[in-house]
Design an enzyme around this catalytic site. Structure first.
Site, PDB file in Angstrom:
ATOM      1  N   TRP A  19       0.844  -1.035  -0.030  1.00  0.00           N
ATOM      2  CA  TRP A  19       0.135  -0.124   0.006  1.00  0.00           C
ATOM      3  C   TRP A  19       0.839   1.344  -0.109  1.00  0.00           C
ATOM      4  CZ3 TRP A  19      -4.987   1.765   0.168  1.00  0.00           C
ATOM      5  CH2 TRP A  19      -5.180   3.180   0.574  1.00  0.00           C
ATOM      6  N   ASP A  22      -0.249   9.127   0.673  1.00  0.00           N
ATOM      7  CA  ASP A  22       0.305  10.609   0.285  1.00  0.00           C
ATOM      8  C   ASP A  22       1.799  10.576  -0.137  1.00  0.00           C
ATOM      9  OD1 ASP A  22      -2.233  10.702   1.824  1.00  0.00           O
ATOM     10  OD2 ASP A  22      -1.276  12.035   3.279  1.00  0.00           O
TER      11      ASP A  22
HETATM   12  C1  FRU Z   1      -4.315  11.994   3.877  1.00  0.00           C
HETATM   13  C2  FRU Z   1      -3.701  11.428   5.315  1.00  0.00           C
HETATM   14  C3  FRU Z   1      -3.230  12.318   6.146  1.00  0.00           C
HETATM   15  C4  FRU Z   1      -2.357  11.447   7.169  1.00  0.00           C
HETATM   16  C5  FRU Z   1      -1.991  10.391   6.244  1.00  0.00           C
HETATM   17  C6  FRU Z   1      -1.919   9.188   7.090  1.00  0.00           C
HETATM   18  O1  FRU Z   1      -4.418  10.963   3.159  1.00  0.00           O
HETATM   19  O2  FRU Z   1      -4.831  10.988   6.137  1.00  0.00           O
HETATM   20  O3  FRU Z   1      -3.874  13.324   6.805  1.00  0.00           O
HETATM   21  O4  FRU Z   1      -1.296  12.268   7.460  1.00  0.00           O
HETATM   22  O5  FRU Z   1      -2.758  10.360   5.347  1.00  0.00           O
HETATM   23  O6  FRU Z   1      -1.489   8.007   6.018  1.00  0.00           O
END
Ligand code: FRU
Length: 547
Positions: A19, A22
């Site tokens: 997986w 971000d």
């Molecule tokens: C966005 C998010 C962020 C967080 C991260 C966790 O997709 O939810 O807000 O830091 O992914 O994986």
């Protein structure tokens, strides 16, 4: 597994398995583009998040590096979450990221490269005094994440913003710091918009009002506008607005309050599958580059079966649209052209209700650049005819039925990743309609509703209006890479990314069609189609990172 292996892309960044979400801390250092990302090393679903890491010379070919940061401290044991990099004036790097603590509280942490002489930045040190920020009074412990790149204030301090929410109001908190270890919270917010929910992955940066180059995050003054972008946790879209930043109190106001960040009518980076994006200033080429997480639109079970989930979009240069003065334009980084192989050029006139095969051989990896013109007579017939009803105000890509619904002047465009019989196809198209002001409005859409016969796939119709100025032809660019279609309307004023999962329109069986489904318009299409090479995305070895 092998049954689904065609879904893997050929020139998009993705980990070897498992997986990804971000983009984190993108930067250029000592000749390498560094890319970090939210990564689950254990499964093809979200969880156990650490920072994956890869490097590239050109943002296209990549070498996977060892995991940069793991969840080994109380302040990030539930996850090493999203963060951003800042260059200090001496060229050193500080990284701020969110940790989810052993008690699932969101805190901000500081990290830096162990060895600044290592161009690969393989080892990261977490500051012993972490966390450097905890949720302030009034902010819930799970609503405080994703620190931005810092920018300079006129007083010479550093300033960052962090997304949050107060009840249903999306907000962005502001902090000043000198050393990235201790912070002073400003009483004011960068911005707030009621009823938008939690703001994730806020981005904040200047754009030049007049020039096409990118700006370092600290640039300010009368020649710039500032962009606020937030990822809407509730609706899963990246919204932005253009506005003015006030250095004195760390606030920002939108140029047009009716399209403020996150409002339903506000601008989005992309109207398709595109989330948690982050930009950085590329000092190597003087441009601002935008990365974005492109998730899957199939089921979690399919992701588990294929052993991976998610891509990153092709990085985009982002600049202010000096022609409209209202929006950004985004365009695939120029380096993508290095993957172009053979090309074919076409000039075709297509009458109402035509579908024309475009013979380019296999159409699973393509770059298409096209110009469309509606014939003068067709236009005059419609515009001069008072009985043609104004429908532009009623039209929406999402809700008006897709590419099979015919209007006077559209839809027309391409069907990509199509089977010979069009049993599977993904149309990317313009729809032109008369407004109540008798002016034409143009919409740019992607219809994934027939993209696959698989039934575990979400198949929306995406898109939005696209500004077209007097004298401009309609233009689109489409990148096709097996299971992703990235479409750029009118030079990148409106962008649409789709994930599609054809079962038959794969590899050599994937075809390209030009179509004109308008009732009254004859359209001239001039376009070039390139076959695209695969990028090298190599595992880590000394050899892979030499030279
Ligand atoms: C966005 C998010 C962020 C967080 C991260 C966790 O997709 O939810 O807000 O830091 O992914 O994986």
């Amino acid at each position: 597994n092998s049954m689904l292996s065609w879904q893997r892309t050929a020139f998009h960044f993705q980990p070897e398995q498992n997986w990804m979400n971000d983009p984190n801390g993108p930067l250029f250092y000592k000749g390498w583009y560094h890319f970090f990302y939210q990564y689950n090393p254990n499964a093809a679903v979200w969880g156990d998040i650490v920072w994956g890491h890869a490097v590239s010379r050109d943002l296209i070919h990549w070498v996977h590096l060892p995991i940069a940061m793991v969840a080994d401290q109380w302040y990030d044991s539930n996850g090493v979450w999203t963060g951003s990099a800042t260059f200090l004036p001496d060229g050193s790097i500080v990284m701020l990221y969110t940790g989810s603590t052993d008690k699932a509280v969101q805190v901000q942490n500081l990290a830096y490269p162990e060895d600044p002489n290592d161009p690969l930045l393989l080892k990261w040190v977490k500051f012993p005094g972490n966390p450097v920020l905890v949720p302030p009074p009034g902010i819930l412990p799970k609503d405080f994440r994703d620190p931005t790149t810092a920018w300079k204030t006129s007083e010479g301090k550093w300033r960052i913003t962090i997304g949050s929410k107060l009840n249903k109001t999306g907000i962005s908190l502001v902090y000043d710091t000198i050393d990235f270890k201790t912070y002073e919270k400003l009483d004011t917010l960068l911005h707030r918009v009621p009823n938008t929910g939690m703001w994730e992955c806020v981005d904040f940066y200047p754009v030049s009002k007049t020039a096409g180059n990118g700006l370092d995050t600290s640039v300010n003054g009368p020649a710039v506008k500032h962009i606020v972008k937030a990822s809407m946790d509730d609706t899963r879209f990246d919204h932005y607005a253009v506005g003015t930043y006030f250095d004195s109190n760390g606030t920002w106001i939108p140029d047009d309050p009716t399209i403020d960040v996150g409002m339903s009518a506000s601008l989005r980076y992309d109207y398709g599958k595109f989330y948690a994006s982050k930009s950085f200033y590329d000092q190597n080429k003087g441009r601002r580059v935008l990365w974005s997480w492109i998730g899957e639109s199939d089921s979690e079970a399919s992701d588990v079966q294929k052993g991976w989930s998610s891509l990153q979009g092709i990085p985009r240069t982002v600049v202010f649209d000096t022609k409209t003065g209202k929006n950004l334009v985004q365009w695939p980084v120029e380096e993508i052209k290095s993957l172009r192989l053979s090309s074919k050029q076409f000039d075709l006139e297509v009458g109402p209700g035509s579908v024309v095969p475009v013979d380019v051989g296999s159409a699973a990896q393509l770059d298409i650049e096209a110009e469309f013109e509606i014939n003068k007579e067709s236009l005059e017939k419609i515009l001069g005819n008072a009985s043609v009803v104004a429908e532009a105000e009623e039209f929406s890509c999402e809700k008006s039925g897709g590419s099979t619904v015919r209007g006077a002047l559209g839809p027309f465009g391409f069907s990509v990743l199509a089977t010979e019989s069009l049993s599977e196809q993904t149309p990317v198209y313009f729809y032109v309609a008369k407004g109540t002001d008798s002016e034409l409005k143009t919409f740019f859409c992607t219809d994934t509703s027939r993209s696959s016969v698989a039934n575990d796939v979400v198949k929306p119709i995406y898109g939005s209006i696209v500004p077209v100025l007097k004298g401009e032809k309609l233009t689109m660019r489409i990148l096709v890479d097996h299971s992703i279609v990235e479409a750029f309307g009118q030079g990148g004023r409106t962008c649409i990314t789709s994930r599609v999962y054809p079962t038959t329109a794969i590899y050599g069986a994937a075809k390209l069609f030009l179509f004109n489904n308008a009732l009254d318009a004859t359209v001239t299409a001039s376009f070039t189609v390139w076959q695209m090479n695969s990028a090298f995305i190599h595992p880590y070895s000394d050899e892979a990172v030499r030279a």
